[in-house]
Design a protein around this motif. Sequence first.
Motif, mmCIF file in Angstrom:
data_model
loop_
_atom_site.group_PDB
_atom_site.id
_atom_site.type_symbol
_atom_site.label_atom_id
_atom_site.label_comp_id
_atom_site.label_asym_id
_atom_site.label_seq_id
_atom_site.Cartn_x
_atom_site.Cartn_y
_atom_site.Cartn_z
ATOM 1 N N GLU A 142 0.825 -1.215 0.000
ATOM 2 C CA GLU A 142 0.000 0.000 0.000
ATOM 3 C C GLU A 142 0.857 1.262 0.000
ATOM 4 O O GLU A 142 0.509 2.271 -0.633
ATOM 5 C CB GLU A 142 -0.930 0.003 1.218
ATOM 6 C CG GLU A 142 -2.035 -1.031 1.166
ATOM 7 C CD GLU A 142 -1.581 -2.400 1.629
ATOM 8 O OE1 GLU A 142 -0.431 -2.519 2.098
ATOM 9 O OE2 GLU A 142 -2.381 -3.357 1.519
ATOM 10 N N LEU A 143 1.989 1.208 0.688
ATOM 11 C CA LEU A 143 2.901 2.352 0.696
ATOM 12 C C LEU A 143 3.504 2.566 -0.688
ATOM 13 O O LEU A 143 3.662 3.713 -1.133
ATOM 14 C CB LEU A 143 4.007 2.136 1.731
ATOM 15 C CG LEU A 143 3.555 2.207 3.193
ATOM 16 C CD1 LEU A 143 4.628 1.628 4.109
ATOM 17 C CD2 LEU A 143 3.248 3.654 3.592
ATOM 18 N N ALA A 144 3.825 1.479 -1.381
ATOM 19 C CA ALA A 144 4.359 1.593 -2.740
ATOM 20 C C ALA A 144 3.307 2.180 -3.676
ATOM 21 O O ALA A 144 3.615 3.061 -4.493
ATOM 22 C CB ALA A 144 4.822 0.232 -3.240
ATOM 23 N N ARG A 145 2.077 1.707 -3.553
ATOM 24 C CA ARG A 145 1.014 2.236 -4.415
ATOM 25 C C ARG A 145 0.769 3.717 -4.149
ATOM 26 O O ARG A 145 0.650 4.522 -5.085
ATOM 27 C CB ARG A 145 -0.284 1.450 -4.203
ATOM 28 C CG ARG A 145 -1.455 2.009 -5.009
ATOM 29 C CD ARG A 145 -2.674 1.116 -4.954
ATOM 30 N NE ARG A 145 -3.308 1.107 -3.658
ATOM 31 C CZ ARG A 145 -4.198 2.013 -3.234
ATOM 32 N NH1 ARG A 145 -4.515 3.044 -4.018
ATOM 33 N NH2 ARG A 145 -4.757 1.919 -2.057
ATOM 34 N N ALA A 146 0.713 4.085 -2.874
ATOM 35 C CA ALA A 146 0.494 5.495 -2.532
ATOM 36 C C ALA A 146 1.603 6.371 -3.104
ATOM 37 O O ALA A 146 1.345 7.484 -3.598
ATOM 38 C CB ALA A 146 0.426 5.649 -1.016
ATOM 39 N N THR A 147 2.827 5.878 -3.061
ATOM 40 C CA THR A 147 3.961 6.666 -3.563
ATOM 41 C C THR A 147 3.886 6.834 -5.068
ATOM 42 O O THR A 147 4.045 7.952 -5.584
ATOM 43 C CB THR A 147 5.286 5.997 -3.177
ATOM 44 O OG1 THR A 147 5.347 5.847 -1.749
ATOM 45 C CG2 THR A 147 6.467 6.817 -3.649
ATOM 46 N N VAL A 148 3.627 5.752 -5.785
ATOM 47 C CA VAL A 148 3.560 5.837 -7.245
ATOM 48 C C VAL A 148 2.407 6.744 -7.676
ATOM 49 O O VAL A 148 2.557 7.572 -8.585
ATOM 50 C CB VAL A 148 3.411 4.430 -7.865
ATOM 51 C CG1 VAL A 148 3.134 4.525 -9.369
ATOM 52 C CG2 VAL A 148 4.677 3.613 -7.618
ATOM 53 N N GLU A 149 1.265 6.622 -7.018
ATOM 54 C CA GLU A 149 0.132 7.477 -7.361
ATOM 55 C C GLU A 149 0.440 8.944 -7.087
ATOM 56 O O GLU A 149 0.083 9.822 -7.883
ATOM 57 C CB GLU A 149 -1.104 7.032 -6.573
ATOM 58 C CG GLU A 149 -1.666 5.698 -7.040
ATOM 59 C CD GLU A 149 -2.799 5.179 -6.174
ATOM 60 O OE1 GLU A 149 -3.411 4.160 -6.556
ATOM 61 O OE2 GLU A 149 -3.068 5.784 -5.114
ATOM 62 N N SER A 150 1.100 9.220 -5.975
ATOM 63 C CA SER A 150 1.440 10.602 -5.636
ATOM 64 C C SER A 150 2.460 11.175 -6.605
ATOM 65 O O SER A 150 2.368 12.346 -7.005
ATOM 66 C CB SER A 150 1.971 10.672 -4.203
ATOM 67 O OG SER A 150 0.976 10.290 -3.272
#
Length: 323
Positions: A142-150
Amino acid sequence: MGENARVIRSGAVAVGMAVGVGVDAMAGDPRKGHPVAVFGSRAAALEKRVYRDSRLRGALFTGVCVGVTAGIGVLAARLGRDRPMAGAAVTAAATWAVLGGTTLAREGTHMAGALERDDITAARKRLPHLCGRDPSRLLAPELARATVESVAENTSDAVVAPLFWGAVAGVPGLVAYRAINTLDAMVGHRSPRYERFGWASARLDDIANYLPARLTALLTAALAPVVGGSPRRTIAMTARYGHRHPSPNSGRCEAAFAGALGVRLGGVNDYGGRLEHRPELGEGPGPAISDIRRSVRLARAVSWAAAGLAVLARVALTRRSAR
């Protein structure tokens, strides 16, 4: 003489934007006293004085904040109207102040490093530098997804959009856009307090980002090979999924990055207890930790391309004025 003066002034804007981009690349954002932070503090103070649960009051708040900022930009541009060196310096300072691409890349790299070390605690502490999600219960995926989306969304908000408006309107365009985008981050989100008061800020931000977001998607498609992606697939993913996002603009950027990286974005986001179910964007697995550095590399490529286009646009305006 008057025509020559206009040409020189337009050329000074192009030079200033190029210098400002270079300063941001070398220095990034200052840790203290950033002009955007100063604007935010002043806007927050005004909000406390004028807040009502009213669209009209929110529209007045937005109009005052953006209008005053744009007015300052006009005055600053006039200071250098007859002095090209001063005009270039003012434009460079404004460009540096509104850009956030270098800091965005650094934050993405910090997140990648923390997750690569399996330091979830450090990654959770770092995530608020990128977005407003509650990181307390997020794990590595989830942290990886949040980072890529941001990284995808902010490549447009922090780089492409301000450069676009700088190319269109010079210093006033640069600073007015940053005011609009900052107000959206402050009061434009949906919550009981800002559902009505923040409506005008959110809608104005949607308008200001409409063209830049789509330019970001096009640049992402063109530069997809930088991360081993396909321009054709990126365009297809943007067309198929970009409109599904609640934002008319963020979805285009995130879907384009998803297509270029070959991943799937979207899911449930926790904003301090307020859950938002975002539609899936793209086709493939969720982002892996290794995809964070790929997203940063893609964001940097898009940022440099946008900077080049913005400067070339101002040069073209200069040549047109010379005819």
